[in-house]
Design an enzyme around this catalytic site. Structure first.
Site, PDB file in Angstrom:
ATOM      1  N   TYR A 129       0.818  -1.219   0.000  1.00  0.00           N
ATOM      2  CA  TYR A 129       0.000   0.000   0.000  1.00  0.00           C
ATOM      3  C   TYR A 129       0.848   1.263   0.000  1.00  0.00           C
ATOM      4  CZ  TYR A 129      -4.627  -2.070   0.872  1.00  0.00           C
ATOM      5  OH  TYR A 129      -5.808  -2.740   0.767  1.00  0.00           O
ATOM      6  N   LYS A 168       3.523 -15.172   1.801  1.00  0.00           N
ATOM      7  CA  LYS A 168       3.679 -15.879   0.520  1.00  0.00           C
ATOM      8  C   LYS A 168       5.167 -16.136   0.343  1.00  0.00           C
ATOM      9  CE  LYS A 168       2.032 -17.507  -3.384  1.00  0.00           C
ATOM     10  NZ  LYS A 168       1.208 -18.726  -3.454  1.00  0.00           N
ATOM     11  N   ASP A 213      -2.635 -18.223  -0.029  1.00  0.00           N
ATOM     12  CA  ASP A 213      -3.660 -18.935  -0.815  1.00  0.00           C
ATOM     13  C   ASP A 213      -4.264 -20.065   0.009  1.00  0.00           C
ATOM     14  OD1 ASP A 213      -1.130 -20.079  -0.946  1.00  0.00           O
ATOM     15  OD2 ASP A 213      -1.278 -20.679  -3.050  1.00  0.00           O
ATOM     16  N   ASP A 252      -5.986  -7.197   4.111  1.00  0.00           N
ATOM     17  CA  ASP A 252      -7.186  -6.599   3.515  1.00  0.00           C
ATOM     18  C   ASP A 252      -8.087  -7.719   2.996  1.00  0.00           C
ATOM     19  OD1 ASP A 252      -8.841  -4.536   2.437  1.00  0.00           O
ATOM     20  OD2 ASP A 252      -7.986  -4.957   0.461  1.00  0.00           O
ATOM     21  N   ASP A 254     -11.681  -9.511   4.938  1.00  0.00           N
ATOM     22  CA  ASP A 254     -13.016  -9.549   4.320  1.00  0.00           C
ATOM     23  C   ASP A 254     -13.555 -10.975   4.305  1.00  0.00           C
ATOM     24  OD1 ASP A 254     -13.151  -6.842   3.864  1.00  0.00           O
ATOM     25  OD2 ASP A 254     -13.709  -7.034   1.751  1.00  0.00           O
TER      26      ASP A 254
HETATM   27  C1  IPM Z   1     -10.242  -1.614   4.325  1.00  0.00           C
HETATM   28  C2  IPM Z   1     -10.557  -0.978   2.994  1.00  0.00           C
HETATM   29  C3  IPM Z   1      -9.442  -0.001   2.676  1.00  0.00           C
HETATM   30  C4  IPM Z   1      -8.170  -0.790   2.516  1.00  0.00           C
HETATM   31  C5  IPM Z   1      -9.680   0.895   1.463  1.00  0.00           C
HETATM   32  C6  IPM Z   1     -11.022   1.589   1.522  1.00  0.00           C
HETATM   33  C7  IPM Z   1      -8.581   1.898   1.306  1.00  0.00           C
HETATM   34  O1  IPM Z   1     -10.737  -1.947   2.031  1.00  0.00           O
HETATM   35  O2  IPM Z   1     -10.115  -0.869   5.322  1.00  0.00           O
HETATM   36  O3  IPM Z   1     -10.134  -2.837   4.375  1.00  0.00           O
HETATM   37  O4  IPM Z   1      -7.885  -1.334   1.440  1.00  0.00           O
HETATM   38  O5  IPM Z   1      -7.425  -0.885   3.491  1.00  0.00           O
HETATM   39 MG    MG Z   2     -10.746  -3.922   2.799  1.00  0.00          MG
END
Ligand code: IPM
Ligand code: MG
Length: 361
Positions: free
Chosen positions: A143, A194, A226, A250, A254
């Site tokens: 990032y 990885k 993975d 990230d 999710d």
């Molecule tokens: C998160 C989001 C952010 C990230 C974006 C909105 C910049 O997806 O907080 O997980 O990628 O970190």
């Molecule tokens: Mg995110």
């Protein structure tokens, strides 16, 4: 004795202002019960900041945050700002505040609440009892690594570059946070990288192994990313604390969030080595349902609880909020995102009202 804290509120965009309003009401009541005085100050971030100042993170906002004990953020972004150049996008404001406050440790819990087990798309027996804490490195990796950008080659072809880089010290400090957390939880830590392909991951793995010597009571394992995602959806109960870098975190967070089936329930904390930490729901600004009183305010409320626990060292007040949220769910109240048959459908405000009643009772 009364404790007094200055809290910067960042309502942001979309459903942000409505869910944050609920959390603030809850904090007022909790404050009275636990002898805590909150001084709230509000500032701009994301799309609303772009509209007002042209900048997704105005300098004033950063100063305001730096002068506070904790930052409570709602959500940023919306269709309106999606096509602006990158430096003016709401997401850039979020990355800038993480970097500006040096919030290198992102804690994202994914816990299956028994009341919401049917909200998950996975089988009950696979997810019953899942309780995972993802510890994501937040201010380094791909990032932020240099060089980055889109450049034109001599042949006139464009080439996009991002760089995944970690310094030893960056790995060490996030690894320590994860070991400390694992130690307080079940004592199991899985580091995800990885290392079979990436040099940066090999360094990551070596440093994590090195830090592990300081925590002999924590059982450490390593997985390639993975495989980790595969394991997360097929046998999530094997995980307790997961440590990983910015990009993998990230993605993994999710996936972990969706095990619970209800991203509208999940809070997060972003911490540096000093105050203030920043606390925000994992979900986004949901512009499609903004200002319709449909949003689920509970992730925001639980983020306020994380603020009390991890940012202000007020664990009793935090537990009171968490217990109250469970109680409201046990009473059958559901916003649209977590609705199931036989339950009582409520909007954002009513969810806030029933929660306040429980907190006050
Ligand atoms: C998160 C989001 C952010 C990230 C974006 C909105 C910049 O997806 O907080 O997980 O990628 O970190
Ligand atoms: Mg995110």
């Amino acid at each position: 004795m009364t404790r007094q804290y200055t809290i910067t509120l960042l309502p942001g965009d979309g459903i942000g202002p409505e869910i944050l309003a609920v959390a603030v009401k809850v904090l007022h009541v909790i404050g009275k019960q636990f002898d805590i005085k909150f001084d709230f100050q509000e500032a701009l971030i994301g799309g609303s900041a772009i509209d007002a100042t042209g900048n997704p993170l105005p300098e004033e906002t950063l100063t305001c945050c730096r002068n506070s004990d904790a930052v409570l953020l709602a959500a940023i972004g919306g269709y309106k700002w999606d096509n602006l150049p990158r430096h003016q996008r709401p997401e850039t404001g979020l990355l800038a505040i993480r970097a500006g406050l040096n919030l290198f440790a992102n804690l994202r819990p994914a816990t299956i609440l028994p009341q919401l087990i049917d909200a998950s798309s996975l089988k009950r027996e696979v997810i019953r009892g899942v309780d995972i804490m993802v510890v994501r490195e937040l201010t380094g990796g791909i990032y932020f690594g240099q060089p980055k950008g889109i450049f034109e080659t001599e042949m006139g072809e464009k080439r996009g570059i991002n760089t995944m880089a970690y310094m030893e010290s960056e790995v060490d400090r996030i690894a320590k946070v994860a070991f400390e957390i694992a130690q307080k939880r079940s004592g199991k830590l899985c580091s995800v990288d990885k290392a079979n392909v990436l040099d940066v991951s090999q360094l990551w793995r070596d440093r994590v192994n090195h830090i592990a010597c300081q925590y002999p009571e924590v059982e450490l394992s390593h997985l390639y990313v993975d495989n980790a995602v595969m394991q997360l959806v097929c046998a999530p109960k094997q995980f307790d604390t997961i440590l990983t870098g910015n990009l993998f975190g990230d993605i993994l967070s999710d996936a972990a969030a969706m095990l619970t089936g209800s991203i509208g329930m999940l809070p997060s904390a972003s911490l540096g080595s000093e105050k203030p930490g920043l606390f925000e729901p994992v979900h986004g600004s949901a512009p499609d349902i903004a200002k319709q009183d449909k949003a689920n305010p509970l992730a925001q409320v639980l983020s306020a609880a994380m603020m009390l626990r991890y940012g202000l060292d007020e664990p009793k007040a935090a537990s009171k909020i968490e217990q109250s949220v469970l109680e409201v769910l046990a009473q059958g109240y559901r916003t649209g995102d977590i609705m199931s048959s036989q339950m009582r459908s409520v909007g954002c405000q009513e969810m806030g009202d029933v929660l306040l009643k429980v907190v006050e009772s």
